[in-house]
Design an enzyme around this catalytic site. Structure first.
Site, PDB file in Angstrom:
ATOM      1  N   THR A 173       0.805  -1.225   0.000  1.00 61.61           N
ATOM      2  CA  THR A 173       0.000   0.000   0.000  1.00 61.61           C
ATOM      3  C   THR A 173       0.837   1.273   0.000  1.00 61.61           C
ATOM      4  OG1 THR A 173      -0.122   0.162   2.415  1.00 61.61           O
ATOM      5  CG2 THR A 173      -1.794  -1.189   1.335  1.00 61.61           C
ATOM      6  N   ASP A 174       0.153   2.361  -0.322  1.00 65.00           N
ATOM      7  CA  ASP A 174       0.767   3.678  -0.185  1.00 65.00           C
ATOM      8  C   ASP A 174       0.578   4.171   1.253  1.00 65.00           C
ATOM      9  OD1 ASP A 174      -1.891   4.588   0.020  1.00 65.00           O
ATOM     10  OD2 ASP A 174      -1.925   5.408  -2.007  1.00 65.00           O
ATOM     11  N   ALA A 175       0.959   5.392   1.525  1.00 64.00           N
ATOM     12  CA  ALA A 175       0.880   5.921   2.887  1.00 64.00           C
ATOM     13  C   ALA A 175      -0.546   6.017   3.407  1.00 64.00           C
ATOM     14  CB  ALA A 175       1.543   7.297   2.956  1.00 64.00           C
ATOM     15  N   GLY A 176      -1.525   6.030   2.500  1.00 60.86           N
ATOM     16  CA  GLY A 176      -2.931   6.096   2.901  1.00 60.86           C
ATOM     17  C   GLY A 176      -3.572   4.737   3.079  1.00 60.86           C
TER      18      GLY A 176
END
Length: 146
Positions: A25-28
């Site tokens: 995943t990304d930071a979100g």
């Protein structure tokens, strides 16, 4: 360990479970678009393993490899950190040189991603298409296209 890490085959469909990890995943907490392609690859590899295929032996003994020839992806909904997903793989065509897979990634019954993946069998020596071993083709057709 009693759980089958390669998933299961039911009604000509391979079901491969995949949890979304932080590295997906990304930071979100939203899954990167390329990770769905990785998940599909893992599903196809585990399907071949369940069918009794050993891709490393195919490479080592005959110099043949399966490679992605083309890929079409539709992203319908995002997956998120810690989601439990199901990669569902069906074989739509099995020819001497080519396999075509229809793959769908679900969270519960919600369709997230759809892929059509064309796989070719090639010689690693010259990179040219070669027919897959007859016994591989026979097992794949018997177990996935009946």
């Amino acid at each position: 360990m009693s759980d089958n890490l390669s998933g299961i085959i039911n009604d000509n469909t391979h079901y491969f479970p995949k949890r979304v990890y932080y590295s997906d995943t990304d930071a979100g907490g939203v899954v990167y678009h390329s990770r769905y392609i990785d998940m599909a690859e893992h599903g196809r590899s585990e399907l071949i393993r369940l069918l009794g295929g050993d891709q490393k032996s195919l490479l080592d003994e005959s110099g043949l490899a399966f490679v992605v020839r083309s890929l079409n992806v539709s992203y319908n909904r995002p997956a998120f950190l810690d989601d439990m997903l199901s990669v569902r793989t069906r074989l739509s065509k099995c020819e001497n040189f080519t396999l075509i897979f229809d793959q769908k990634i679900y969270r519960d019954n919600e369709l997230l991603t759809e892929l059509e993946v064309k796989i070719g069998c090639i010689s690693l020596g010259d990179g040219k298409p070669k027919p897959m071993p007859r016994e591989w083709k026979q097992v794949i057709e018997e177990k996935m296209m009946s």
